[in-house]
Design a protein around this motif. Structure first.
Motif, PDB file in Angstrom:
ATOM      1  N   ARG A   1      56.731 -51.788 -31.460  1.00 54.39           N
ATOM      2  CA  ARG A   1      57.394 -51.847 -32.846  1.00 54.39           C
ATOM      3  C   ARG A   1      57.381 -50.673 -33.553  1.00 54.39           C
ATOM      4  O   ARG A   1      58.205 -50.149 -34.071  1.00 54.39           O
ATOM      5  CB  ARG A   1      56.978 -52.981 -33.657  1.00 54.39           C
ATOM      6  CG  ARG A   1      57.270 -54.535 -33.141  1.00 54.39           C
ATOM      7  CD  ARG A   1      56.706 -55.284 -33.724  1.00 54.39           C
ATOM      8  NE  ARG A   1      56.522 -56.782 -33.122  1.00 54.39           N
ATOM      9  CZ  ARG A   1      56.599 -57.885 -33.680  1.00 54.39           C
ATOM     10  NH1 ARG A   1      56.091 -57.911 -35.022  1.00 54.39           N
ATOM     11  NH2 ARG A   1      56.447 -59.093 -32.806  1.00 54.39           N
TER      12      ARG A   1
ATOM     13  N   SER B   1      53.101 -55.361 -28.329  1.00 53.63           N
ATOM     14  CA  SER B   1      54.507 -55.438 -29.192  1.00 53.63           C
ATOM     15  C   SER B   1      54.172 -54.524 -30.203  1.00 53.63           C
ATOM     16  O   SER B   1      55.274 -53.967 -30.793  1.00 53.63           O
ATOM     17  CB  SER B   1      54.408 -57.142 -29.548  1.00 53.63           C
ATOM     18  OG  SER B   1      53.380 -57.304 -30.190  1.00 53.63           O
TER      19      SER B   1
ATOM     20  N   GLY C   1      59.694 -58.249 -35.980  1.00 55.14           N
ATOM     21  CA  GLY C   1      60.009 -58.523 -34.782  1.00 55.14           C
ATOM     22  C   GLY C   1      61.516 -59.131 -34.591  1.00 55.14           C
ATOM     23  O   GLY C   1      62.101 -59.505 -33.544  1.00 55.14           O
TER      24      GLY C   1
ATOM     25  N   PHE D   1      58.201 -59.590 -26.656  1.00 57.29           N
ATOM     26  CA  PHE D   1      57.484 -58.795 -27.622  1.00 57.29           C
ATOM     27  C   PHE D   1      57.590 -59.314 -29.182  1.00 57.29           C
ATOM     28  O   PHE D   1      57.333 -58.678 -29.980  1.00 57.29           O
ATOM     29  CB  PHE D   1      58.174 -57.456 -27.712  1.00 57.29           C
ATOM     30  CG  PHE D   1      58.459 -57.049 -26.177  1.00 57.29           C
ATOM     31  CD1 PHE D   1      57.160 -56.362 -25.551  1.00 57.29           C
ATOM     32  CD2 PHE D   1      59.446 -56.822 -25.527  1.00 57.29           C
ATOM     33  CE1 PHE D   1      57.212 -55.982 -24.100  1.00 57.29           C
ATOM     34  CE2 PHE D   1      59.414 -56.422 -24.208  1.00 57.29           C
ATOM     35  CZ  PHE D   1      58.374 -56.049 -23.664  1.00 57.29           C
ATOM     36  N   ARG D   2      57.919 -60.716 -29.306  1.00 57.30           N
ATOM     37  CA  ARG D   2      57.987 -60.834 -30.629  1.00 57.30           C
ATOM     38  C   ARG D   2      56.494 -61.430 -31.104  1.00 57.30           C
ATOM     39  O   ARG D   2      56.397 -61.464 -32.143  1.00 57.30           O
ATOM     40  CB  ARG D   2      58.989 -62.349 -30.660  1.00 57.30           C
ATOM     41  CG  ARG D   2      60.494 -61.766 -30.160  1.00 57.30           C
ATOM     42  CD  ARG D   2      61.319 -62.905 -30.594  1.00 57.30           C
ATOM     43  NE  ARG D   2      62.589 -62.482 -30.096  1.00 57.30           N
ATOM     44  CZ  ARG D   2      63.491 -61.788 -30.419  1.00 57.30           C
ATOM     45  NH1 ARG D   2      63.241 -61.141 -31.561  1.00 57.30           N
ATOM     46  NH2 ARG D   2      64.700 -61.592 -29.907  1.00 57.30           N
TER      47      ARG D   2
END
Length: 230
Positions: free
Chosen positions: A19, A15, A122, A8-9
């Motif tokens: 976040r 993502s 992230g 998920f970065r």
């Protein structure tokens, strides 16, 4: 780093959603503690600040990666760090007896904004650890603060008397009890009701002296309208 967050970065639809939801969660957890204590900025305020800061970082990354705007990705985040001070300053109040309230709330808002920036970038681990430490400071360390206050030999008092003669008599009684008066400040007449005497006192007690007992004795003195520790 925790490898569970590696997927998920990168900037993707999934993502981004994670976040933003994580920003709502972290901001809400911090805000719940403030809401429980009925502070000026509570649950929703912390969520909005954390969420907005997270979107700011995501926007910076989007401009760099997809719009090819080669600029400093930390520029927008720096404006959040500086600008949050305006909201935090609105939470800081000075009461009639010059007691400052809202500093912890203002610091919590600033921390929530930083956590939001970390989530948007992230940096999930840093955001989670920071949220836990903020809760530790607000919930657990508060009890430690009151324990330190209880054992301290110096206290600050705000006092209201019916007249100046009452205040003079109280000063004499305190000296007879062996209490040292380190500082005495008579407040302006506009700060008190007409016909009353208001003062800010800094007293030094013996280690064996019970602070609660001192407050009761002062409250029972003739002419004393109110006494409050700050």
């Amino acid at each position: 780093m925790l490898h569970v967050f590696d997927a998920f970065r990168d900037i993707s639809t999934l993502s981004v959603g994670i976040r933003l939801l994580m920003a709502v969660l972290c901001g809400g957890v911090i805000g719940l503690e403030r809401e429980y204590k009925r502070r000026p900025a509570g649950f929703r305020t912390h969520i909005l600040i954390c969420l907005g800061a997270s979107v700011t970082t995501l926007t910076s990354h989007y401009l760099l990666l997809y719009m090819e705007c080669y600029t400093d990705v930390g520029r927008l985040g720096a404006q959040v760090i500086a600008g949050i001070g305006f909201i935090g300053a609105g939470c800081i109040l000075v009461t009639r007896n010059r007691r400052v309230r809202g500093l912890t709330t203002a610091a919590g808002l600033w921390s929530a904004a930083i956590i939001g920036l970390a989530i948007g970038a992230g940096f999930y681990e840093g955001a989670i650890y920071a949220t836990l430490l903020v809760l530790l400071a607000e919930m657990v360390l508060t009890k430690l603060k009151y324990l330190l206050w209880r054992d301290t030999p110096e206290i600050n008092l705000y006092l209201e008397c019916t007249q100046n003669a009452c205040l003079d008599q109280l000063m004499q009684d305190l000296r007879m009890e062996g209490v040292k008066i380190l500082d005495l400040e008579i407040t302006r007449a506009t700060a008190c009701e007409q016909g009353t005497a208001c003062a800010l006192l800094t007293l030094q007690l013996h280690k064996q002296y019970d602070m609660d007992q001192l407050l009761r004795e002062i409250s029972d003195c003739q002419g004393v309208m109110s006494v409050e520790q700050f």
